[in-house]
Design an enzyme around this catalytic site. Sequence first.
Site, PDB file in Angstrom:
ATOM      1  N   ARG A   1      34.639  39.027  26.717  1.00 10.38           N
ATOM      2  CA  ARG A   1      35.013  40.614  26.976  1.00 10.38           C
ATOM      3  C   ARG A   1      35.553  40.862  26.649  1.00 10.38           C
ATOM      4  O   ARG A   1      36.101  41.154  24.701  1.00 10.38           O
ATOM      5  CB  ARG A   1      35.867  39.554  28.584  1.00 10.38           C
TER       6      ARG A   1
ATOM      7  N   GLU B   1      46.813  26.613  31.512  1.00  9.29           N
ATOM      8  CA  GLU B   1      46.604  27.228  31.607  1.00  9.29           C
ATOM      9  C   GLU B   1      44.311  27.482  31.496  1.00  9.29           C
ATOM     10  O   GLU B   1      43.495  27.234  30.845  1.00  9.29           O
ATOM     11  CB  GLU B   1      46.465  29.018  30.391  1.00  9.29           C
TER      12      GLU B   1
ATOM     13  N   ARG C   1      34.718  40.205  44.169  1.00  4.97           N
ATOM     14  CA  ARG C   1      34.924  40.373  42.967  1.00  4.97           C
ATOM     15  C   ARG C   1      34.205  40.257  41.533  1.00  4.97           C
ATOM     16  O   ARG C   1      34.351  39.110  41.592  1.00  4.97           O
ATOM     17  CB  ARG C   1      36.499  40.284  42.467  1.00  4.97           C
TER      18      ARG C   1
ATOM     19  N   ALA D   1      45.438  38.602  35.281  1.00  5.54           N
ATOM     20  CA  ALA D   1      45.147  39.779  34.432  1.00  5.54           C
ATOM     21  C   ALA D   1      46.854  40.137  33.767  1.00  5.54           C
ATOM     22  O   ALA D   1      46.904  39.976  32.484  1.00  5.54           O
ATOM     23  CB  ALA D   1      45.109  41.313  34.565  1.00  5.54           C
TER      24      ALA D   1
ATOM     25  N   ASN E   1      46.182  30.116  36.518  1.00  7.53           N
ATOM     26  CA  ASN E   1      45.050  31.404  36.374  1.00  7.53           C
ATOM     27  C   ASN E   1      46.389  32.646  36.391  1.00  7.53           C
ATOM     28  O   ASN E   1      46.286  33.145  38.280  1.00  7.53           O
ATOM     29  CB  ASN E   1      43.834  31.221  37.178  1.00  7.53           C
TER      30      ASN E   1
ATOM     31  N   PRO F   1      47.247  38.229  40.261  1.00  2.00           N
ATOM     32  CA  PRO F   1      46.407  38.957  40.826  1.00  2.00           C
ATOM     33  C   PRO F   1      45.051  39.574  40.806  1.00  2.00           C
ATOM     34  O   PRO F   1      44.033  38.548  40.354  1.00  2.00           O
ATOM     35  CB  PRO F   1      46.956  40.113  40.272  1.00  2.00           C
ATOM     36  N   ASN F   2      44.117  39.439  42.334  1.00  2.01           N
ATOM     37  CA  ASN F   2      43.160  39.987  42.601  1.00  2.01           C
ATOM     38  C   ASN F   2      42.394  38.706  42.704  1.00  2.01           C
ATOM     39  O   ASN F   2      41.610  38.757  43.131  1.00  2.01           O
ATOM     40  CB  ASN F   2      42.539  41.110  41.618  1.00  2.01           C
TER      41      ASN F   2
ATOM     42  N   ARG G   1      41.296  41.456  26.717  1.00  2.00           N
ATOM     43  CA  ARG G   1      41.810  39.779  27.367  1.00  2.00           C
ATOM     44  C   ARG G   1      41.733  39.243  26.042  1.00  2.00           C
ATOM     45  O   ARG G   1      41.860  37.049  26.270  1.00  2.00           O
ATOM     46  CB  ARG G   1      40.561  39.554  27.662  1.00  2.00           C
TER      47      ARG G   1
ATOM     48  N   ASP H   1      57.956  33.338  29.670  1.00  2.00           N
ATOM     49  CA  ASP H   1      59.697  32.116  29.755  1.00  2.00           C
ATOM     50  C   ASP H   1      59.729  31.241  30.465  1.00  2.00           C
ATOM     51  O   ASP H   1      59.935  30.795  30.362  1.00  2.00           O
ATOM     52  CB  ASP H   1      60.482  33.871  30.134  1.00  2.00           C
TER      53      ASP H   1
ATOM     54  N   HIS I   1      47.726  38.641  30.129  1.00  2.00           N
ATOM     55  CA  HIS I   1      48.105  39.755  29.236  1.00  2.00           C
ATOM     56  C   HIS I   1      48.827  40.622  28.261  1.00  2.00           C
ATOM     57  O   HIS I   1      48.860  41.422  27.827  1.00  2.00           O
ATOM     58  CB  HIS I   1      46.406  40.387  29.306  1.00  2.00           C
TER      59      HIS I   1
ATOM     60  N   HIS J   1      40.953  30.211  33.370  1.00  2.00           N
ATOM     61  CA  HIS J   1      40.501  31.582  32.865  1.00  2.00           C
ATOM     62  C   HIS J   1      38.837  31.137  33.403  1.00  2.00           C
ATOM     63  O   HIS J   1      38.582  30.127  33.005  1.00  2.00           O
ATOM     64  CB  HIS J   1      40.126  32.066  32.450  1.00  2.00           C
ATOM     65  N   ILE J   2      38.906  31.057  34.699  1.00  2.00           N
ATOM     66  CA  ILE J   2      37.059  31.751  35.090  1.00  2.00           C
ATOM     67  C   ILE J   2      36.336  31.680  34.147  1.00  2.00           C
ATOM     68  O   ILE J   2      34.940  31.450  34.113  1.00  2.00           O
ATOM     69  CB  ILE J   2      37.687  31.680  36.694  1.00  2.00           C
ATOM     70  N   SER J   3      36.292  33.262  33.948  1.00  2.00           N
ATOM     71  CA  SER J   3      35.598  33.887  32.720  1.00  2.00           C
ATOM     72  C   SER J   3      36.108  33.204  31.582  1.00  2.00           C
ATOM     73  O   SER J   3      36.959  33.548  30.774  1.00  2.00           O
ATOM     74  CB  SER J   3      35.221  35.223  33.042  1.00  2.00           C
TER      75      SER J   3
HETATM   76  C1  DQA Z   1      40.786  35.905  34.482  1.00  2.00           C
HETATM   77  C2  DQA Z   1      40.844  36.916  32.928  1.00  2.00           C
HETATM   78  C3  DQA Z   1      41.177  37.771  33.466  1.00  2.00           C
HETATM   79  O1  DQA Z   1      41.711  38.657  31.717  1.00  2.00           O
HETATM   80  C4  DQA Z   1      41.311  38.352  34.788  1.00  2.00           C
HETATM   81  O2  DQA Z   1      42.755  39.696  34.342  1.00  2.00           O
HETATM   82  C5  DQA Z   1      41.093  37.909  36.054  1.00  2.00           C
HETATM   83  C6  DQA Z   1      40.832  36.848  35.371  1.00  2.00           C
HETATM   84  C7  DQA Z   1      39.572  34.664  34.635  1.00  2.00           C
HETATM   85  O3  DQA Z   1      40.163  34.091  35.210  1.00  2.00           O
HETATM   86  O4  DQA Z   1      38.766  34.718  34.851  1.00  2.00           O
HETATM   87  O5  DQA Z   1      42.205  38.126  36.573  1.00  2.00           O
HETATM   88  O6  DQA Z   1      41.835  35.132  34.442  1.00  2.00           O
END
Ligand code: DQA
Length: 153
Positions: free
Chosen positions: A117, A108, A28, A87, A84, A20-21, A121, A97, A90, A110-112
């Site tokens: 943070r 897995e 963003r 959210a 990725n 998502p997002n 997270r 599963d 978490h 994560h960009i950040s």
């Molecule tokens: C994320 C980190 C997550 O905590 C966040 O909800 C995201 C992006 C990242 O790529 O850093 O949507 O997965």
Amino acid sequence: MGAMTDTASAPRRLLVLNGPNLNLLGTREPAIYGTATLDDVEALCRDRAAVHGVDVDFLQSNHEGVLIDAIHAARGTAAGIVINPGAFTHTSIAIADAIAGVEVPTVEVHISNVHAREAFRHHSYISPVAAAVIIGAGINGYGYAIDQLATRG
Ligand code: DQA
């Protein structure tokens, strides 16, 4: 190519999943996620996979069940998954599963740097079922994940 050439019928595709997002990448919270768009991420993934002679299926969804269906479909058709989960990282026991259930090696991303943070997270339901975790390398992390899946023994 390691695991990808173990048998003549081994799939030569990787599935790259974004939760998502991540469709909003580029606009963003650019101070956190940078200015590259999801299209840029897709191009990076395709270029990196081509170096290893593999194809990429690339999908983004804001819906947990769509991601789970894609993970299920990867069984027998993909040599590895890059995810990725956004959210859902978490919150989603269901995605964890699914990854455990299909037994497709999964990295897995994560960009950040989630550990720098908010505390919520810091925990990932996905990490215990991931073969590797790449955090905080920006969108380069997707490329590293593909390198890992393509070269793991
Ligand atoms: C994320 C980190 C997550 O905590 C966040 O909800 C995201 C992006 C990242 O790529 O850093 O949507 O997965």
